[in-house]
Every structure is written in C-alpha cells, then in structure tokens.
Design a protein around this motif. Structure first.
Motif, PDB file in Angstrom:
ATOM      1  N   LEU A  41      25.349  52.923  48.123  1.00  0.00           N
ATOM      2  CA  LEU A  41      24.301  53.081  47.055  1.00  0.00           C
ATOM      3  C   LEU A  41      24.616  52.155  46.050  1.00  0.00           C
ATOM      4  CD1 LEU A  41      21.594  54.097  46.149  1.00  0.00           C
ATOM      5  CD2 LEU A  41      22.867  56.166  45.011  1.00  0.00           C
ATOM      6  N   GLU A  42      26.021  52.323  45.414  1.00  0.00           N
ATOM      7  CA  GLU A  42      26.507  51.400  44.372  1.00  0.00           C
ATOM      8  C   GLU A  42      26.380  49.949  44.795  1.00  0.00           C
ATOM      9  OE1 GLU A  42      26.781  52.240  41.488  1.00  0.00           O
ATOM     10  OE2 GLU A  42      26.923  54.519  41.723  1.00  0.00           O
ATOM     11  N   LEU A  43      26.747  49.579  45.827  1.00  0.00           N
ATOM     12  CA  LEU A  43      26.630  48.150  46.533  1.00  0.00           C
ATOM     13  C   LEU A  43      25.046  47.772  46.310  1.00  0.00           C
ATOM     14  CD1 LEU A  43      28.998  48.386  50.013  1.00  0.00           C
ATOM     15  CD2 LEU A  43      29.462  47.101  47.362  1.00  0.00           C
ATOM     16  N   TYR A  44      24.120  48.438  46.752  1.00  0.00           N
ATOM     17  CA  TYR A  44      22.795  48.319  46.701  1.00  0.00           C
ATOM     18  C   TYR A  44      22.316  48.138  45.175  1.00  0.00           C
ATOM     19  CZ  TYR A  44      17.811  48.214  48.411  1.00  0.00           C
ATOM     20  OH  TYR A  44      16.756  47.994  48.670  1.00  0.00           O
ATOM     21  N   LEU A  45      22.628  48.839  44.289  1.00  0.00           N
ATOM     22  CA  LEU A  45      22.319  48.817  43.044  1.00  0.00           C
ATOM     23  C   LEU A  45      22.830  47.519  42.217  1.00  0.00           C
ATOM     24  CD1 LEU A  45      23.084  52.588  41.900  1.00  0.00           C
ATOM     25  CD2 LEU A  45      20.854  51.215  41.816  1.00  0.00           C
ATOM     26  N   ASN A  46      24.271  47.179  42.727  1.00  0.00           N
ATOM     27  CA  ASN A  46      24.647  46.065  42.000  1.00  0.00           C
ATOM     28  C   ASN A  46      24.075  44.693  42.496  1.00  0.00           C
ATOM     29  OD1 ASN A  46      26.662  47.498  40.809  1.00  0.00           O
ATOM     30  ND2 ASN A  46      28.010  47.510  42.319  1.00  0.00           N
ATOM     31  N   THR A  47      23.132  44.713  43.515  1.00  0.00           N
ATOM     32  CA  THR A  47      22.720  43.590  43.673  1.00  0.00           C
ATOM     33  C   THR A  47      21.655  43.182  42.724  1.00  0.00           C
ATOM     34  OG1 THR A  47      20.627  44.650  45.062  1.00  0.00           O
ATOM     35  CG2 THR A  47      22.758  43.943  46.176  1.00  0.00           C
ATOM     36  N   PHE A  48      21.059  44.000  41.765  1.00  0.00           N
ATOM     37  CA  PHE A  48      20.224  43.853  40.653  1.00  0.00           C
ATOM     38  C   PHE A  48      20.812  43.269  39.565  1.00  0.00           C
ATOM     39  CE2 PHE A  48      18.283  47.101  43.412  1.00  0.00           C
ATOM     40  CZ  PHE A  48      16.792  46.673  43.483  1.00  0.00           C
ATOM     41  N   TYR A  49      22.183  43.408  39.401  1.00  0.00           N
ATOM     42  CA  TYR A  49      22.876  43.176  38.220  1.00  0.00           C
ATOM     43  C   TYR A  49      22.842  41.400  37.848  1.00  0.00           C
ATOM     44  CZ  TYR A  49      24.106  47.734  36.739  1.00  0.00           C
ATOM     45  OH  TYR A  49      23.992  48.871  36.332  1.00  0.00           O
ATOM     46  N   PRO A  50      22.768  40.656  38.873  1.00  0.00           N
ATOM     47  CA  PRO A  50      22.679  39.133  38.394  1.00  0.00           C
ATOM     48  C   PRO A  50      21.329  38.911  37.580  1.00  0.00           C
ATOM     49  CG  PRO A  50      23.166  39.669  40.631  1.00  0.00           C
ATOM     50  CD  PRO A  50      22.979  40.771  40.268  1.00  0.00           C
ATOM     51  N   LEU A  51      20.387  39.782  37.650  1.00  0.00           N
ATOM     52  CA  LEU A  51      19.109  39.602  36.800  1.00  0.00           C
ATOM     53  C   LEU A  51      19.593  39.556  35.433  1.00  0.00           C
ATOM     54  CD1 LEU A  51      16.608  42.251  38.229  1.00  0.00           C
ATOM     55  CD2 LEU A  51      16.152  39.831  37.891  1.00  0.00           C
ATOM     56  N   ILE A  52      20.649  39.646  34.832  1.00  0.00           N
ATOM     57  CA  ILE A  52      20.931  39.779  33.485  1.00  0.00           C
ATOM     58  C   ILE A  52      21.994  39.179  33.084  1.00  0.00           C
ATOM     59  CG2 ILE A  52      19.871  42.070  32.812  1.00  0.00           C
ATOM     60  CD1 ILE A  52      22.747  43.407  33.181  1.00  0.00           C
ATOM     61  N   GLY A  53      22.138  38.109  33.708  1.00  0.00           N
ATOM     62  CA  GLY A  53      23.457  37.007  33.151  1.00  0.00           C
ATOM     63  C   GLY A  53      24.342  36.224  34.352  1.00  0.00           C
ATOM     64  N   GLN A  54      23.725  36.093  35.626  1.00  0.00           N
ATOM     65  CA  GLN A  54      24.458  35.424  36.432  1.00  0.00           C
ATOM     66  C   GLN A  54      24.770  34.161  36.366  1.00  0.00           C
ATOM     67  OE1 GLN A  54      22.616  35.251  40.259  1.00  0.00           O
ATOM     68  NE2 GLN A  54      24.539  35.140  41.439  1.00  0.00           N
ATOM     69  N   ASN A 252      39.851  43.888  28.807  1.00  0.00           N
ATOM     70  CA  ASN A 252      39.487  45.396  28.811  1.00  0.00           C
ATOM     71  C   ASN A 252      39.475  45.950  27.229  1.00  0.00           C
ATOM     72  OD1 ASN A 252      38.841  47.899  30.081  1.00  0.00           O
ATOM     73  ND2 ASN A 252      41.108  48.218  30.020  1.00  0.00           N
ATOM     74  N   ILE A 253      38.946  45.170  26.461  1.00  0.00           N
ATOM     75  CA  ILE A 253      38.780  45.575  24.878  1.00  0.00           C
ATOM     76  C   ILE A 253      37.600  46.265  24.796  1.00  0.00           C
ATOM     77  CG2 ILE A 253      38.416  44.485  22.766  1.00  0.00           C
ATOM     78  CD1 ILE A 253      39.953  42.146  23.477  1.00  0.00           C
ATOM     79  N   ASN A 254      37.984  47.364  23.975  1.00  0.00           N
ATOM     80  CA  ASN A 254      36.618  48.146  23.683  1.00  0.00           C
ATOM     81  C   ASN A 254      35.723  47.197  22.570  1.00  0.00           C
ATOM     82  OD1 ASN A 254      34.836  50.408  23.142  1.00  0.00           O
ATOM     83  ND2 ASN A 254      36.338  51.192  21.565  1.00  0.00           N
ATOM     84  N   ASN A 255      34.818  46.961  23.109  1.00  0.00           N
ATOM     85  CA  ASN A 255      33.726  46.191  22.105  1.00  0.00           C
ATOM     86  C   ASN A 255      32.421  47.093  21.750  1.00  0.00           C
ATOM     87  OD1 ASN A 255      32.154  44.307  20.929  1.00  0.00           O
ATOM     88  ND2 ASN A 255      31.988  43.005  22.765  1.00  0.00           N
ATOM     89  N   PRO A 256      32.412  47.735  20.750  1.00  0.00           N
ATOM     90  CA  PRO A 256      31.282  48.462  20.393  1.00  0.00           C
ATOM     91  C   PRO A 256      29.808  47.648  20.359  1.00  0.00           C
ATOM     92  CG  PRO A 256      32.356  48.069  18.545  1.00  0.00           C
ATOM     93  CD  PRO A 256      33.263  47.618  19.679  1.00  0.00           C
ATOM     94  N   GLU A 257      29.983  46.556  19.996  1.00  0.00           N
ATOM     95  CA  GLU A 257      28.701  45.724  20.058  1.00  0.00           C
ATOM     96  C   GLU A 257      28.061  45.473  21.440  1.00  0.00           C
ATOM     97  OE1 GLU A 257      27.107  41.870  17.422  1.00  0.00           O
ATOM     98  OE2 GLU A 257      28.935  42.635  17.221  1.00  0.00           O
ATOM     99  N   SER A 258      28.769  45.583  22.298  1.00  0.00           N
ATOM    100  CA  SER A 258      28.125  45.198  23.647  1.00  0.00           C
ATOM    101  C   SER A 258      27.497  46.335  24.033  1.00  0.00           C
ATOM    102  CB  SER A 258      29.204  44.956  24.769  1.00  0.00           C
ATOM    103  OG  SER A 258      28.540  44.666  25.853  1.00  0.00           O
ATOM    104  N   ILE A 259      26.012  46.173  24.540  1.00  0.00           N
ATOM    105  CA  ILE A 259      25.003  47.132  24.722  1.00  0.00           C
ATOM    106  C   ILE A 259      24.693  46.921  26.401  1.00  0.00           C
ATOM    107  CG2 ILE A 259      22.871  47.986  24.386  1.00  0.00           C
ATOM    108  CD1 ILE A 259      22.905  47.544  21.569  1.00  0.00           C
ATOM    109  N   VAL A 260      24.362  45.783  26.626  1.00  0.00           N
ATOM    110  CA  VAL A 260      24.292  45.291  28.106  1.00  0.00           C
ATOM    111  C   VAL A 260      24.934  44.070  28.158  1.00  0.00           C
ATOM    112  CG1 VAL A 260      22.668  44.795  29.777  1.00  0.00           C
ATOM    113  CG2 VAL A 260      21.873  46.311  27.926  1.00  0.00           C
ATOM    114  N   GLU A 261      25.648  43.877  29.092  1.00  0.00           N
ATOM    115  CA  GLU A 261      26.718  42.639  29.289  1.00  0.00           C
ATOM    116  C   GLU A 261      26.850  42.378  30.648  1.00  0.00           C
ATOM    117  OE1 GLU A 261      31.326  43.601  29.595  1.00  0.00           O
ATOM    118  OE2 GLU A 261      30.291  44.157  27.575  1.00  0.00           O
ATOM    119  N   PHE A 262      27.177  41.152  31.195  1.00  0.00           N
ATOM    120  CA  PHE A 262      27.536  40.734  32.348  1.00  0.00           C
ATOM    121  C   PHE A 262      28.864  40.169  32.274  1.00  0.00           C
ATOM    122  CE2 PHE A 262      27.445  38.151  36.281  1.00  0.00           C
ATOM    123  CZ  PHE A 262      26.705  38.835  36.885  1.00  0.00           C
TER     124      PHE A 262
END
Length: 528
Positions: A41-54, A252-262
C-alpha cells in the motif's frame, strides 16, 4: 483492474519510507498484490508524491519568468514570446494550462480510492483512513491547480465516472469540494514526526486548506486553517533564510519551516536544475535571470527602499541590502564557488542578449547549491530540498486573510514575524487595509521569489493585467572602469516591445478538445 506502479515509483518509495521490504518487481500489480499488505500500500501511495516536486523548482522558475521578477535569457523561450504576444493563449494551445494532466491525475486518485473501498477490509482501519486522507489531499491539490487556472470551475469527480459526460461546477461548489477533501485529510493524517520525513501530515492538510481558501476569498476559513498550523507547536521559521534553501534530506536536520517537501538524494535520485540555470562561469546554461524590477525591490538593511536616484545607492548598489537579497541574488562581485561573479560587459558571466548568459545583469542564488565548484568538477545530480509549502507562507496567508477581515493587528504581527527572520529590526505598520495589502504584496514578492507564486498572486489580486500588461523588463548593464570602479546603466531590455496580458488571461479557456467531446460544457464568454 490492474494498478500500474512504475519501477521508478518503487525507487521513489525508498526516499519516503524506510521499511525493509522486497516487493515483486513487475510493470503492474493485480488487486491482490496492491492491497495485500501495508508495505505494498505504501508503494502505491508513493506513486502520488511526484505531484509535489519531482522536477525540483524548474516549473516554479518557468512560471515566475511569466512575471516581472524573472526573464528567460533566450529570446525564443515561450515566456518571452508570450510576453510580447508572439504566442497567445488560446483554447487550442495554452502553455500554462493543465486540463488533460489534471483530469488524468484525478482519475488516478479515484482509481486508488475505489480500490481502497473494495479492498480496504484487508488492512488496519487506521491505515486505510490515513491512505484515503493522503490521496484525497493529492486530489485536492490537483483540483486546486485546475481551479486557479479556470476561474474556480471544474468537472467534479468524487468517484470513478459512471456517465460519459459531466458539466462544469460553479466556483463555489468547486472550492467546497476541495475543502471537503482537505477536511477529511486533516482529520485522518498523522502529526509531523509520526511518519517518515516527506509523508503528508495534518499540517499539510491545514496548510493547503489555508492556501485554497485564500484563493477562494473565504477569509475566515483561510485564517482558521492557517491558525491550526500555527498552533500545532510543530512548525516555525527556520533561523536563516539563506540556509533554509541549502538543506539536504541526507543531513536529517529538523526543519520546522517545512510543511510539505520533496527530498532528493544524489546520485540515484537527484535533479539537473543547477546545470540549466547557473552562470556560465559555473559551466551552467544560464537560462534565466532575475530582473532589475525584482532586484530594486529588495530593501536596504534598515528597511528603507533602494533607489537608483540616490547617489549613495547608485555608487554602491549592492551594499547594505537586506539579508534576502544576498541569499537570493548573484550580482556583480558576489563571492560564489571560490570566485567572484562577473556580470559586467565582457566578464566571465557578462551581460549580453541572445541566450547563454544574463540579459539582466543578475543570476539567481537562492535554490542553487553553491558548495560544489562546478567550474572545476562539473555537475552531479542535485539533492537540496524542494518546499511545496513552508511556514513563512502560512504566516503570509494568515496575515492577508486577517487583514481582509479588518484585523490589522493580527495581520501585521504575522507579516512582521516573516520580516524579523529576514533581519529587519524596525516593524512595519499600516493603518488601512490598502496600506497593509501594499506591504503584503511586496512581502510575498520578495519572500516567495522563484517559488512559483507571483503569477497566480497577481491574477488573484486583480493586478496582472495592469502590472504584466504594462510591464517593461529592466536590467543593469555594467561597464568595468577598473578593478574597483564600475558604471551602472539601468535599461529596458525589451528592445521597445510591448508586453501582452489581456484581461481574459485571468481565466484560461476550456481546451477545444474538451468542448468537442463534452456537449455539457460551453466555452467561457470572454473566450467565445
């Protein structure tokens, strides 16, 4: 039904999810495989993520080159041809349209949701709800991209279509449809830190809702959604504006500004952005340049305006400017990759018209990786972080929405928080809504430069026809007198050509092919 999962998507999945799994490698998966485990299921879900920054920031930069802040350096780039009216938006051809792309992705989202409905009983109910929340977030994102292009109107599909033809909804119904998807996502997505970096969260749902409601001019809902993000205690401004755009997923830096990233990793999954846009002295292709229109908008460090008519400013135009200027712009004399930028005539990065170098006297600095001397070692795939949404935008959304509700105190507080991170110590003030909006227009122009917001901002503010239709791109031609002295000439770089932005561009036309195949849809009146 077969659910297509490309091999590239399998590679993408490991950027977002660190499960130790060995999926069956094939070009498609049957229902049984796709829904047989949480891992698949996670593999399937991850096919959508290129929508936001590929593609990293390439689409955003290309879009900003349709405005006053960037100019493509080749005269034949479509942005230049559109600006001068050599290429026009029509129902048969629209470089900025996304009708086919959008509805193809909406069907993909609905295929997933249909499969989840039929097969979700095989999985943990909480996982099913989270998966539905993720895909409904992506569907909301796609519908938002359609709505902002086509005046808020869209063909709405809550499920796989059962009839051949469907009408356009009204804009009010479209905004409510998107809102409903995001409300579901906010209810069912996890908090930041509960899922791997890059996966969608409640903050992503409320953040996108704030953005959507701002475009819909539903001010209370926009400010309420932004406030949800602000009150979570999980987000905030990264201390340094410059360093924010240098972060690697691998750090692997904790970045509080990032809300949605790629996130990108080199060399297996990187990008070629720097190769196409950095200066010739970097061995880059130099396809785009910031305009003087933008550069002059960066304020002095004390918050006062820059002015070429001020003798002190003209003598040293790049001294004592605000921090975001130095983080965003490569100007003549900038220290960069162990050298100094030379945008003067006949310099290594020199001013010229025709492509391959700057036509404005400037290059971007923000979004580039300056740590590698590409002039010596060449380019490797880039691996900096793309931000689909960051906390500074949430503050600006909140400020704008509160001002539209006549709460200037809260609006100014949010605006000044963004400016304080930029190094300003003097707070700005406004006594009227118009006064605040003038400040807000400026702040979004500077804070969000090169991130793809400017074109849509000007349209939704009703300023595009005036600013872009009457625009004259400006650049600065620099002549070297000696090693310490330069002559600066601000000039029009359009060769006297007029810019083109008809009023009807504020809503794109429905594509001809859609009108031909769907009898329930009529063209917008301004495009008939």
């Amino acid at each position: 039904m077969k659910y297509k999962i490309k091999i590239a998507a399998l590679i993408l999945s490991f950027l977002f999810w660190s499960c130790d799994i060995e999926p069956e490698i094939t070009d498609s998966y049957s229902d049984e495989v796709a829904w047989s485990s949480e891992e698949n299921l996670e593999l399937y879900l991850n096919t959508f993520y290129p929508l936001i920054g590929q593609s990293y920031y390439s689409p955003a930069v290309g879009l900003d080159a349709n405005t006053d802040i960037l100019k493509m350096n080749s005269p034949t780039d479509y942005q230049n041809l559109m600006a001068y009216g050599s290429i026009e938006i029509t129902s048969a051809s629209n470089p900025l349209g996304n009708w086919n792309w959008g509805y193809s992705w909406i069907r993909t989202c609905n295929e997933f949701l249909d499969g989840l409905k039929k097969n979700g009983d095989k999985l943990d109910p909480l996982i099913v709800k989270r998966a539905e929340g993720e895909v409904r977030w992506f569907r909301a994102h796609v519908y938002f991209e359609l709505a902002k292009r086509y005046g808020g109107q869209a063909i709405l599909f809550d499920d796989l279509p059962k009839e051949e033809h469907h009408p356009l909804s009204t804009s009010e119904v479209t905004w409510s449809f998107i809102e409903k998807d995001l409300d579901f996502a906010a209810l069912n997505l996890p908090n930041k830190g509960e899922v791997p970096l890059g996966k969608l969260t409640k903050g992503a749902a409320y953040g996108l809702k704030a953005r959507v409601m701002l475009y819909a001019e539903r001010w209370k809902k926009a400010s309420d959604a932004a406030k949800e993000v602000m009150d979570m205690g999980q987000y905030g401004l990264y201390p340094s504006y410059a360093d924010l755009f240098k972060l690697r997923r691998s750090a692997n830096i904790n970045n509080p500004e990032s809300i949605v990233e790629f996130g990108f990793t080199s060399p297996d999954f990187g990008y070629s952005f720097d190769y196409f846009y950095t200066p010739p002295g970097d061995q880059g292709y130099s396809q785009v340049s910031p305009t003087e229109n933008l550069v002059s908008s960066y304020q002095m460090a004390d918050g006062s305006s820059f002015d070429w008519d001020n003798p002190a400013h003209k003598d040293s135009p790049y001294a004592n400017r605000e921090e975001r200027f130095y983080a965003s712009i490569l100007y003549n004399g900038s220290e960069w990759k162990g050298r100094n930028i030379e945008t003067f005539v006949n310099g290594v990065d020199g001013f010229a018209v025709g492509g391959g170098t700057t036509s404005t006297g400037y290059y971007m600095r923000k979004l580039f990786d300056g740590s590698v001397k590409t002039q010596d070692v060449g380019f490797e795939p880039g691996e900096l972080t793309y931000y689909y949404m960051r906390y500074a935008e949430i503050l600006l959304i909140y400020g704008e929405a509160m001002a539209q509700q006549d709460n200037l105190v809260e609006a100014l507080k949010a605006l000044n928080e963004v400016r304080e991170r930029a190094g300003f110590t003097q707070l700005v003030d406004a006594s009227t809504k118009k006064g605040f909006m003038d400040l807000l227009h400026h702040e979004r122009k500077i804070e969000l430069a090169f991130e793809g917001h400017r074109y849509w901002d000007l349209r939704r503010w009703g300023l595009a026809s005036d600013i872009l239709g009457n625009l004259q791109w400006e650049g600065t031609k620099i002549t070297k007198i000696d090693d310490s002295n330069f002559e600066y000439e601000v000039l029009n770089i359009d060769n006297g050509r007029n810019h083109n932005f008809p009023d009807r561009y504020n809503r794109f036309p429905i594509p001809t092919v859609e009108l031909q195949r769907n009898p329930l849809i009529k063209q917008f009146p301004e495009w008939e």
